[in-house]
Design a protein around this motif. Structure first.
Motif, PDB file in Angstrom:
ATOM      1  N   ASP A   1      19.975  10.920   3.338  1.00 30.72           N
ATOM      2  CA  ASP A   1      18.876  11.797   3.479  1.00 30.72           C
ATOM      3  C   ASP A   1      18.019  10.946   4.675  1.00 30.72           C
ATOM      4  OD1 ASP A   1      16.408  11.077   0.977  1.00 30.72           O
ATOM      5  OD2 ASP A   1      18.113   9.707   1.847  1.00 30.72           O
TER       6      ASP A   1
ATOM      7  N   ARG B   1      12.953   7.050   0.447  1.00 26.74           N
ATOM      8  CA  ARG B   1      13.105   6.585   1.724  1.00 26.74           C
ATOM      9  C   ARG B   1      14.017   7.506   2.442  1.00 26.74           C
ATOM     10  NH1 ARG B   1      12.787   2.521  -2.270  1.00 26.74           N
ATOM     11  NH2 ARG B   1      12.771   0.418  -1.617  1.00 26.74           N
ATOM     12  N   HIS B   2      13.925   7.470   3.875  1.00 29.03           N
ATOM     13  CA  HIS B   2      14.673   8.291   4.841  1.00 29.03           C
ATOM     14  C   HIS B   2      14.925   7.520   5.876  1.00 29.03           C
ATOM     15  CE1 HIS B   2      12.670  11.893   2.643  1.00 29.03           C
ATOM     16  NE2 HIS B   2      11.660  11.056   2.565  1.00 29.03           N
TER      17      HIS B   2
ATOM     18  N   ILE C   1       4.877   0.806  11.593  1.00 33.39           N
ATOM     19  CA  ILE C   1       5.094  -0.405  11.625  1.00 33.39           C
ATOM     20  C   ILE C   1       6.152  -0.655  12.668  1.00 33.39           C
ATOM     21  CG2 ILE C   1       5.968  -2.522  10.559  1.00 33.39           C
ATOM     22  CD1 ILE C   1       4.283  -1.588   8.110  1.00 33.39           C
ATOM     23  N   ASP C   2       5.852  -1.202  13.928  1.00 30.41           N
ATOM     24  CA  ASP C   2       6.969  -1.254  14.991  1.00 30.41           C
ATOM     25  C   ASP C   2       7.442  -2.856  14.954  1.00 30.41           C
ATOM     26  OD1 ASP C   2       7.976  -1.932  17.388  1.00 30.41           O
ATOM     27  OD2 ASP C   2       6.357  -1.090  18.652  1.00 30.41           O
TER      28      ASP C   2
ATOM     29  N   ARG D   1       6.031   7.675  -2.452  1.00 30.40           N
ATOM     30  CA  ARG D   1       5.239   7.534  -0.847  1.00 30.40           C
ATOM     31  C   ARG D   1       6.673   7.748   0.035  1.00 30.40           C
ATOM     32  NH1 ARG D   1       0.512   5.217   1.099  1.00 30.40           N
ATOM     33  NH2 ARG D   1       0.154   4.366  -0.839  1.00 30.40           N
TER      34      ARG D   1
ATOM     35  N   ALA E   1       1.384   5.527   8.609  1.00 26.89           N
ATOM     36  CA  ALA E   1       1.291   4.090   9.154  1.00 26.89           C
ATOM     37  C   ALA E   1       2.481   3.597   9.833  1.00 26.89           C
ATOM     38  CB  ALA E   1       0.988   3.188   8.119  1.00 26.89           C
TER      39      ALA E   1
ATOM     40  N   VAL F   1       4.831   5.722   5.488  1.00 24.06           N
ATOM     41  CA  VAL F   1       5.115   4.643   6.165  1.00 24.06           C
ATOM     42  C   VAL F   1       6.231   4.740   7.177  1.00 24.06           C
ATOM     43  CG1 VAL F   1       5.363   2.118   6.105  1.00 24.06           C
ATOM     44  CG2 VAL F   1       3.937   3.344   4.578  1.00 24.06           C
TER      45      VAL F   1
ATOM     46  N   GLU G   1       0.325  -5.761   7.881  1.00 25.62           N
ATOM     47  CA  GLU G   1       0.171  -4.437   8.256  1.00 25.62           C
ATOM     48  C   GLU G   1       0.635  -3.379   6.863  1.00 25.62           C
ATOM     49  OE1 GLU G   1       2.029  -2.951  12.010  1.00 25.62           O
ATOM     50  OE2 GLU G   1       2.888  -5.195  11.866  1.00 25.62           O
ATOM     51  N   LEU G   2       1.686  -3.910   6.180  1.00 32.41           N
ATOM     52  CA  LEU G   2       2.067  -2.965   5.280  1.00 32.41           C
ATOM     53  C   LEU G   2       1.112  -2.960   3.766  1.00 32.41           C
ATOM     54  CD1 LEU G   2       4.224  -1.046   4.140  1.00 32.41           C
ATOM     55  CD2 LEU G   2       5.642  -3.007   3.213  1.00 32.41           C
TER      56      LEU G   2
ATOM     57  N   LEU H   1       9.477  -3.840   1.758  1.00 30.57           N
ATOM     58  CA  LEU H   1       8.953  -2.935   0.477  1.00 30.57           C
ATOM     59  C   LEU H   1       9.447  -3.483  -0.726  1.00 30.57           C
ATOM     60  CD1 LEU H   1      10.358   0.525   1.899  1.00 30.57           C
ATOM     61  CD2 LEU H   1       8.040  -0.319   1.756  1.00 30.57           C
TER      62      LEU H   1
ATOM     63  N   ALA I   1      -1.557  -0.603   4.911  1.00 28.97           N
ATOM     64  CA  ALA I   1      -0.969   0.783   4.944  1.00 28.97           C
ATOM     65  C   ALA I   1      -1.008   1.228   3.279  1.00 28.97           C
ATOM     66  CB  ALA I   1       0.255   0.899   5.217  1.00 28.97           C
ATOM     67  N   LEU I   2      -0.538   0.359   2.362  1.00 27.53           N
ATOM     68  CA  LEU I   2      -0.480   0.667   0.894  1.00 27.53           C
ATOM     69  C   LEU I   2      -1.691   0.493   0.231  1.00 27.53           C
ATOM     70  CD1 LEU I   2       3.323  -0.888   0.238  1.00 27.53           C
ATOM     71  CD2 LEU I   2       2.729   1.513   0.995  1.00 27.53           C
TER      72      LEU I   2
ATOM     73  N   PHE J   1       8.835   2.751   9.600  1.00 22.44           N
ATOM     74  CA  PHE J   1       9.127   1.370  10.295  1.00 22.44           C
ATOM     75  C   PHE J   1      10.159   1.757  11.365  1.00 22.44           C
ATOM     76  CE2 PHE J   1       8.783   0.192   5.719  1.00 22.44           C
ATOM     77  CZ  PHE J   1       7.810  -0.972   5.656  1.00 22.44           C
TER      78      PHE J   1
ATOM     79  N   PHE K   1       8.900   4.656  -3.877  1.00 25.38           N
ATOM     80  CA  PHE K   1       9.100   5.269  -2.341  1.00 25.38           C
ATOM     81  C   PHE K   1      10.163   6.139  -2.279  1.00 25.38           C
ATOM     82  CE2 PHE K   1       7.800   0.775  -2.091  1.00 25.38           C
ATOM     83  CZ  PHE K   1       6.330   0.901  -1.656  1.00 25.38           C
TER      84      PHE K   1
ATOM     85  N   HIS L   1       4.127  -8.241   9.632  1.00 25.00           N
ATOM     86  CA  HIS L   1       4.467  -6.941   9.058  1.00 25.00           C
ATOM     87  C   HIS L   1       3.984  -6.630   7.654  1.00 25.00           C
ATOM     88  CE1 HIS L   1       6.130  -6.171  13.079  1.00 25.00           C
ATOM     89  NE2 HIS L   1       7.227  -7.095  12.707  1.00 25.00           N
ATOM     90  N   LEU L   2       4.197  -7.741   6.907  1.00 26.89           N
ATOM     91  CA  LEU L   2       3.619  -7.797   5.572  1.00 26.89           C
ATOM     92  C   LEU L   2       2.209  -7.254   5.312  1.00 26.89           C
ATOM     93  CD1 LEU L   2       5.055  -7.869   2.721  1.00 26.89           C
ATOM     94  CD2 LEU L   2       4.482 -10.327   2.896  1.00 26.89           C
TER      95      LEU L   2
END
Lengths: 285, 285
Positions: A285, B51-52, B103-104, B20, B101, B81, A112-113, B41, A116-117, B83, B49, A109-110
């Motif tokens: 949130d 985050r939500h 990430i599964d 982001r 993007a 992104v 993949e990330l 992250l 993405a970034l 996750f 970032f 996943h790193l």
């Protein structure tokens, strides 16, 4: 490193039976590896696993010792599975030597990330589960102390500071949910029991009425409540199905009349209840 | 579904700036997606970032609403992104439509695990974070209540049942660690403060001495302890660096003399301390 054991566990070993050893291996606490690994294993309900959590594997030597242990398990049972969140490449590399299926929960996943970034990961690999700064620690500590002070309506001091006031009849799950919200999110959470005395009136109990918009109610099924109460006071009136049914009906009526959001805790974990409360009270949130 | 918004967020949009958006999307509480996502992250410390966390996304409709929100973020900032730990294929499928993007965190590993186990995953997809059975819930509830009752040496009742007795000077982190062990592992944990009165003697405080083999000590650095105590009682003797240094030295001497294992809490999170205690006291395999 341990040739004798290796050959003892060679491919000629008789067909393995019994539980399959599963390792959750981390360079931190192991909580993430354990949680995600168990989420994956839950998809195989008919298999029997022997679970081992191995935290703080952050050196090549530590990994080597563990690999020897895994190889012993491989020699004596079905092929082990290793879930890992270890970050340092040399330590991960060492783990790949184990005679086991290695599932790297972070590494892929790193990559993949990074894609993405559009940048590469920092060399000083990220820490997580850390206290971070002192402020966050204070918030958490304050929250746990607040929760202890305000458990079961014991204190009304500074009730106006509460982020949430959980209300429910005795034994519906107020205390563990309160503590989870305090520990995990640093929220100030009070809880207040709904007793016989609270029902003659029309509204919320006097102590919590000023904070109606921060109240959240719990309910459960009469059967479940009766089971939980029997645990505490076997064969009491308090634990009887009739009494439980009465109290729950009154509580639910109260929630509806006063427009207090509520949920049924009978089939939910503490984590799930906390997540519903956070969302319903818009606390994250 | 929302063509106007889609086209408003089209590819001609000016180069995005600012934070982001990152989404942690789950069909459960979101805790796993959040924890693992944040671990990933953390490797990009210079990026900003927003985050939500979005729990309980377990229907195609829920996913569709979320995709619309993600697309709005995509129109107004750098590429989001996502996750996800969502399990149901139709819901995951819907999430892939987002302009982000994805990430599964589970899907790929499930395939790896199927390979390792030589079988396919069960159709009724696994639940996790569940209470499981009533017994486990009782254990957890009992443990939290025990921890509240025995916080800060308040009660000696049933101290012989404690799995762990955490001892330390005031403000070293006993209470949050106690609560975490109770909530997360259902352990019976008491904690006991080391005060001036406890040091004249040679051994452990009388109340906990019979349970020496279950004691675990905490210490910290004088500076950190002083900071934490200033928070509670600013500019007091109690919070002075000299007093903190003295109490910590005495406590560490006591731990060594009585062979009580201990750890320094100054750079550790509650989770990390709990993991060390579990391992050191051999409370999990």
């Amino acid at each position: 490193m341990d040739d004798q054991r290796r050959s003892a566990g060679g491919a000629t070993h008789a067909a393995p039976t019994g539980a399959r050893s599963v390792y959750f291996v981390s360079d931190g606490t192991g909580i993430t590896a354990e949680t995600l690994g168990n989420a994956l294993l839950a998809n195989f309900p008919t298999q029997v696993f022997r679970r081992h959590t191995v935290p703080f594997v952050d050196t090549v030597e530590g990994a080597r010792t563990l690999v020897a242990e895994i190889d012993r398990a491989a020699a004596n049972g079905p092929g082990p599975v290793v879930f890992t969140t270890v970050k340092a490449p040399p330590v991960r590399e060492e783990l790949t030597r184990a005679r086991a299926a290695l599932i790297d929960l972070l590494g892929g996943h790193l990559v993949e990330l990074e894609g993405a970034l559009g940048t590469t990961a920092s060399e000083q690999l990220g820490r997580y589960h850390g206290v971070g700064d002192l402020e966050q620690y204070f918030a958490r500590m304050r929250a746990v102390e607040y929760a202890i002070e305000h458990d079961d309506g014991q204190s009304h001091r500074a009730l106006e500071l509460a982020d949430v006031v959980i209300i429910a009849p005795s034994r519906c799950g107020k205390t563990p949910t309160t503590m989870y919200l305090a520990l995990q999110y640093g929220l100030l959470v009070a809880n207040y029991p709904l007793t016989e005395d609270d029902f003659p009136t029309d509204g919320l109990p006097r102590a919590v009425a000023p904070y109606a918009e921060r109240c959240f109610g719990l309910t459960t099924t009469p059967l479940r409540l009766s089971q939980v109460r029997h645990e505490r006071r076997p064969s009491s009136e308090y634990a009887s199905l009739a009494q439980c049914r009465l109290e729950l009906r009154r509580a639910e009526d109260l929630y509806r009349r006063t427009r207090v959001p509520f949920l049924n805790s009978s089939t939910k974990s503490v984590e799930e209840m906390s997540a519903v409360i956070l969302q319903s009270m818009k606390l994250r949130d």
